[in-house]
Motif scaffolding. Sequence first.
Motif, PDB file in Angstrom:
ATOM      1  N   GLU A 213      11.224  10.941 -13.357  1.00  0.00           N
ATOM      2  CA  GLU A 213      12.290  10.797 -12.368  1.00  0.00           C
ATOM      3  C   GLU A 213      11.724  10.638 -10.960  1.00  0.00           C
ATOM      4  OE1 GLU A 213      15.979  10.532 -10.495  1.00  0.00           O
ATOM      5  OE2 GLU A 213      15.297  10.112 -12.544  1.00  0.00           O
ATOM      6  N   THR A 214      10.639  11.332 -10.642  1.00  0.00           N
ATOM      7  CA  THR A 214      10.022  11.185  -9.326  1.00  0.00           C
ATOM      8  C   THR A 214       9.526   9.758  -9.121  1.00  0.00           C
ATOM      9  OG1 THR A 214       9.347  13.510  -9.310  1.00  0.00           O
ATOM     10  CG2 THR A 214       8.187  12.023  -7.808  1.00  0.00           C
ATOM     11  N   VAL A 215       8.864   9.208 -10.117  1.00  0.00           N
ATOM     12  CA  VAL A 215       8.359   7.837 -10.020  1.00  0.00           C
ATOM     13  C   VAL A 215       9.519   6.856  -9.867  1.00  0.00           C
ATOM     14  CG1 VAL A 215       7.169   6.022 -11.310  1.00  0.00           C
ATOM     15  CG2 VAL A 215       6.208   8.326 -11.221  1.00  0.00           C
ATOM     16  N   ARG A 216      10.596   7.091 -10.589  1.00  0.00           N
ATOM     17  CA  ARG A 216      11.763   6.196 -10.472  1.00  0.00           C
ATOM     18  C   ARG A 216      12.311   6.209  -9.048  1.00  0.00           C
ATOM     19  NH1 ARG A 216      16.862   5.883  -9.958  1.00  0.00           N
ATOM     20  NH2 ARG A 216      17.122   8.140  -9.704  1.00  0.00           N
ATOM     21  N   GLN A 217      12.412   7.396  -8.441  1.00  0.00           N
ATOM     22  CA  GLN A 217      12.944   7.482  -7.086  1.00  0.00           C
ATOM     23  C   GLN A 217      11.995   6.854  -6.067  1.00  0.00           C
ATOM     24  OE1 GLN A 217      15.020  10.875  -5.672  1.00  0.00           O
ATOM     25  NE2 GLN A 217      15.492  11.685  -7.712  1.00  0.00           N
ATOM     26  N   LEU A 218      10.697   7.043  -6.244  1.00  0.00           N
ATOM     27  CA  LEU A 218       9.742   6.421  -5.329  1.00  0.00           C
ATOM     28  C   LEU A 218       9.809   4.905  -5.418  1.00  0.00           C
ATOM     29  CD1 LEU A 218       6.585   8.701  -5.738  1.00  0.00           C
ATOM     30  CD2 LEU A 218       8.251   8.702  -3.878  1.00  0.00           C
ATOM     31  N   ALA A 219      10.004   4.394  -6.601  1.00  0.00           N
ATOM     32  CA  ALA A 219      10.057   2.937  -6.781  1.00  0.00           C
ATOM     33  C   ALA A 219      11.205   2.312  -6.000  1.00  0.00           C
ATOM     34  CB  ALA A 219      10.175   2.602  -8.267  1.00  0.00           C
ATOM     35  N   THR A 220      12.276   3.052  -5.770  1.00  0.00           N
ATOM     36  CA  THR A 220      13.408   2.503  -5.014  1.00  0.00           C
ATOM     37  C   THR A 220      13.054   2.274  -3.549  1.00  0.00           C
ATOM     38  OG1 THR A 220      14.343   4.675  -4.387  1.00  0.00           O
ATOM     39  CG2 THR A 220      15.012   3.748  -6.524  1.00  0.00           C
ATOM     40  N   LEU A 221      11.991   2.907  -3.047  1.00  0.00           N
ATOM     41  CA  LEU A 221      11.593   2.753  -1.655  1.00  0.00           C
ATOM     42  C   LEU A 221      10.560   1.657  -1.446  1.00  0.00           C
ATOM     43  CD1 LEU A 221      11.216   6.499  -0.587  1.00  0.00           C
ATOM     44  CD2 LEU A 221      13.239   5.031  -0.446  1.00  0.00           C
ATOM     45  N   LEU A 222      10.037   1.105  -2.528  1.00  0.00           N
ATOM     46  CA  LEU A 222       9.008   0.076  -2.418  1.00  0.00           C
ATOM     47  C   LEU A 222       9.640  -1.305  -2.256  1.00  0.00           C
ATOM     48  CD1 LEU A 222       6.588   1.286  -5.207  1.00  0.00           C
ATOM     49  CD2 LEU A 222       6.044   1.110  -2.771  1.00  0.00           C
ATOM     50  N   PRO A 223       8.975  -2.175  -1.490  1.00  0.00           N
ATOM     51  CA  PRO A 223       9.462  -3.562  -1.422  1.00  0.00           C
ATOM     52  C   PRO A 223       9.369  -4.206  -2.797  1.00  0.00           C
ATOM     53  CG  PRO A 223       7.286  -3.365  -0.425  1.00  0.00           C
ATOM     54  CD  PRO A 223       7.752  -1.969  -0.711  1.00  0.00           C
ATOM     55  N   ALA A 224      10.338  -5.064  -3.105  1.00  0.00           N
ATOM     56  CA  ALA A 224      10.358  -5.710  -4.425  1.00  0.00           C
ATOM     57  C   ALA A 224       9.037  -6.427  -4.681  1.00  0.00           C
ATOM     58  CB  ALA A 224      11.535  -6.677  -4.523  1.00  0.00           C
TER      59      ALA A 224
ATOM     60  N   LEU B 157       0.845  -1.198   0.000  1.00  0.00           N
ATOM     61  CA  LEU B 157       0.000   0.000   0.000  1.00  0.00           C
ATOM     62  C   LEU B 157       0.881   1.249   0.000  1.00  0.00           C
ATOM     63  CD1 LEU B 157      -2.912   1.179   0.258  1.00  0.00           C
ATOM     64  CD2 LEU B 157      -2.532   1.201   2.740  1.00  0.00           C
ATOM     65  N   VAL B 158       0.668   2.110  -1.005  1.00  0.00           N
ATOM     66  CA  VAL B 158       1.363   3.390  -1.094  1.00  0.00           C
ATOM     67  C   VAL B 158       0.393   4.470  -0.625  1.00  0.00           C
ATOM     68  CG1 VAL B 158       2.523   5.041  -2.594  1.00  0.00           C
ATOM     69  CG2 VAL B 158       2.763   2.585  -3.033  1.00  0.00           C
ATOM     70  N   TRP B 159       0.810   5.207   0.394  1.00  0.00           N
ATOM     71  CA  TRP B 159      -0.005   6.298   0.941  1.00  0.00           C
ATOM     72  C   TRP B 159       0.552   7.620   0.435  1.00  0.00           C
ATOM     73  CZ3 TRP B 159       1.999   8.300   6.125  1.00  0.00           C
ATOM     74  CH2 TRP B 159       1.375   9.501   6.486  1.00  0.00           C
ATOM     75  N   LEU B 160      -0.326   8.450  -0.131  1.00  0.00           N
ATOM     76  CA  LEU B 160       0.058   9.785  -0.588  1.00  0.00           C
ATOM     77  C   LEU B 160      -0.767  10.814   0.157  1.00  0.00           C
ATOM     78  CD1 LEU B 160      -0.225   7.757  -3.356  1.00  0.00           C
ATOM     79  CD2 LEU B 160       1.166   9.636  -4.229  1.00  0.00           C
ATOM     80  N   HIS B 161      -0.121  11.907   0.549  1.00  0.00           N
ATOM     81  CA  HIS B 161      -0.794  12.932   1.337  1.00  0.00           C
ATOM     82  C   HIS B 161      -0.573  14.310   0.724  1.00  0.00           C
ATOM     83  CE1 HIS B 161      -2.378  15.210   4.684  1.00  0.00           C
ATOM     84  NE2 HIS B 161      -1.260  15.919   4.710  1.00  0.00           N
TER      85      HIS B 161
ATOM     86  N   GLY C 159       8.105   2.866  11.243  1.00  0.00           N
ATOM     87  CA  GLY C 159       8.906   2.168  10.227  1.00  0.00           C
ATOM     88  C   GLY C 159       8.446   2.378   8.804  1.00  0.00           C
ATOM     89  N   VAL C 160       7.612   3.396   8.566  1.00  0.00           N
ATOM     90  CA  VAL C 160       7.144   3.669   7.207  1.00  0.00           C
ATOM     91  C   VAL C 160       8.226   4.440   6.458  1.00  0.00           C
ATOM     92  CG1 VAL C 160       5.362   4.779   5.802  1.00  0.00           C
ATOM     93  CG2 VAL C 160       4.764   3.783   8.032  1.00  0.00           C
ATOM     94  N   LYS C 161       8.608   3.974   5.287  1.00  0.00           N
ATOM     95  CA  LYS C 161       9.516   4.735   4.432  1.00  0.00           C
ATOM     96  C   LYS C 161       8.793   5.989   3.956  1.00  0.00           C
ATOM     97  CE  LYS C 161      13.277   2.099   3.828  1.00  0.00           C
ATOM     98  NZ  LYS C 161      14.639   2.591   4.077  1.00  0.00           N
ATOM     99  N   LEU C 162       9.477   7.138   3.996  1.00  0.00           N
ATOM    100  CA  LEU C 162       8.831   8.393   3.667  1.00  0.00           C
ATOM    101  C   LEU C 162       9.550   9.109   2.527  1.00  0.00           C
ATOM    102  CD1 LEU C 162       8.137   9.821   7.242  1.00  0.00           C
ATOM    103  CD2 LEU C 162       6.515   8.680   5.719  1.00  0.00           C
ATOM    104  N   ALA C 163       8.755   9.807   1.712  1.00  0.00           N
ATOM    105  CA  ALA C 163       9.284  10.635   0.624  1.00  0.00           C
ATOM    106  C   ALA C 163       8.546  11.964   0.606  1.00  0.00           C
ATOM    107  CB  ALA C 163       9.125   9.925  -0.720  1.00  0.00           C
TER     108      ALA C 163
ATOM    109  N   GLY D  38       5.061   6.210   2.444  1.00  0.00           N
ATOM    110  CA  GLY D  38       4.293   7.446   2.598  1.00  0.00           C
ATOM    111  C   GLY D  38       4.903   8.547   1.754  1.00  0.00           C
ATOM    112  N   VAL D  39       4.096   9.186   0.928  1.00  0.00           N
ATOM    113  CA  VAL D  39       4.568  10.220   0.007  1.00  0.00           C
ATOM    114  C   VAL D  39       3.856  11.524   0.337  1.00  0.00           C
ATOM    115  CG1 VAL D  39       4.862  10.898  -2.406  1.00  0.00           C
ATOM    116  CG2 VAL D  39       4.903   8.464  -1.775  1.00  0.00           C
ATOM    117  N   PHE D  40       4.609  12.511   0.811  1.00  0.00           N
ATOM    118  CA  PHE D  40       4.057  13.832   1.117  1.00  0.00           C
ATOM    119  C   PHE D  40       4.264  14.736  -0.095  1.00  0.00           C
ATOM    120  CE2 PHE D  40       4.303  11.876   5.126  1.00  0.00           C
ATOM    121  CZ  PHE D  40       3.559  12.596   6.048  1.00  0.00           C
ATOM    122  N   VAL D  41       3.191  15.386  -0.540  1.00  0.00           N
ATOM    123  CA  VAL D  41       3.222  16.200  -1.753  1.00  0.00           C
ATOM    124  C   VAL D  41       3.285  17.681  -1.395  1.00  0.00           C
ATOM    125  CG1 VAL D  41       2.014  16.795  -3.875  1.00  0.00           C
ATOM    126  CG2 VAL D  41       1.922  14.440  -3.017  1.00  0.00           C
TER     127      VAL D  41
END
Length: 430
Positions: free
Chosen positions: A408-419, A55-59, A150-154, A131-134
């Motif tokens: 580029e933003t999507v590429r960087q976010l993908a690095t934080l997601l579990p495989a 689950l990807v959470w965006l705020h 323990g949530v990875k944040l961007a 968690g992605v803060f916009v």
Amino acid sequence: MSFSPVLALYRGATATLGLFAGAYLDSRARRGKEDPARLGERFGRYARARPAGPLVWLHGASVGESGVALQLIEALAARDASLCFLLTTGTRTSADLVARRAPPRTTHVYAPLDRSDCVRRFLTHWRPDLGVFVESELWPNLILEAQAAGVKLALVNARMSPKTLARWRGWRAAGERLTRAFSVATAADARTSDTLSALRGVSTPALGNLKLAAPAPRVDARARAGLAAQIGARPLWLAASTHAGEDAIVLQAHEILRQSFPDPLLIIVPRHPERGPDISQLAGGAPMRSRSETLAGPCYVADTMGEMGLFYDLAPVALVAGSLAPHLKGHNPVEPAKLNAAIVTGPYVESFQDLFDALFAAGGARKVTDAASLAAAVADLLRDDARRVAQIARAREVADQGAGALDETVRQLATLLPARATPKAADASA
């Protein structure tokens, strides 16, 4: 990390003042600013279960940030079909936008109050993997509790006013503590990039504003044809997203235009549709779209939701309002740029200064200060087709620069997601 008295004070104050949150939200609900049926979401209580799987959470704060978040959701979903998405926002208008545009596997809830117990219930229920803060919604308890869980944040498309950036520099310990909670951070402009880089101690790239990557707003072809038939050959201009105090300036400018144009038409789209009756009265009983009234007379009030694209597409010239008074900070000029309306703006555009600076430098927008200069700019653009077309083309070039930033933003976010995260069972609310 160093101790922050500001954060300690904030966390204590929210715990104390949070005791009055129920009465405050009830008051907002009575004024139409909260959805009374969904107040429980503000306290971290939900009727819906968490979806299984990653689950990807965006705020984001409101409509503009929601649009960016929806773009990111679509791009991430195209990259990985196993992902589900949770979008939190703070306003009813943003909830309406998400209801209309949310892609599959996307859930919207209102953001919890920034009170530790509400935030913990939110995190316990939804258990996001990322968690992605916009932009600039940096709620301290939400960030710190998510990090503790323990949530990875961007932080993406970070874009703050000079005043806000100065405040974070003044509260350096608090700024460092919060911004270093983000594993990935990207900025929309150089001024935000510089400050975040200094606070975080690592480079924060200025990728460009993701709002430039937004597609042109939807235009209802049938509604457009009907309005165009009513307008005919009348000279037309638009005042988009007006606030109280701006309508009088706009109407004064239109009176000036009526002295030199045959039967010109002004369409006013208020930022808040509930202001429609007041604007109609100010304009001498102008017809209102919310009442399905015929487009006639010198002014028409388009007081509906979700039709801005329709009016930008119709109008050859558009004032992007929210810019004619010092307490206002401007609105997004990307929509008119992508729908070929020549952009006019007032001088107060702090919230979108980077976009307007690029437009001004390219010759893609005109700045005005009062009714007389507004009338002169609109008259010039309506009379000179070649000048108007050239300005529109330059604005479109600026608006087309967002695709690379999105990729580029999507590429960087993908690095934080579990495989491949193990699917998580749904869970009941606390």
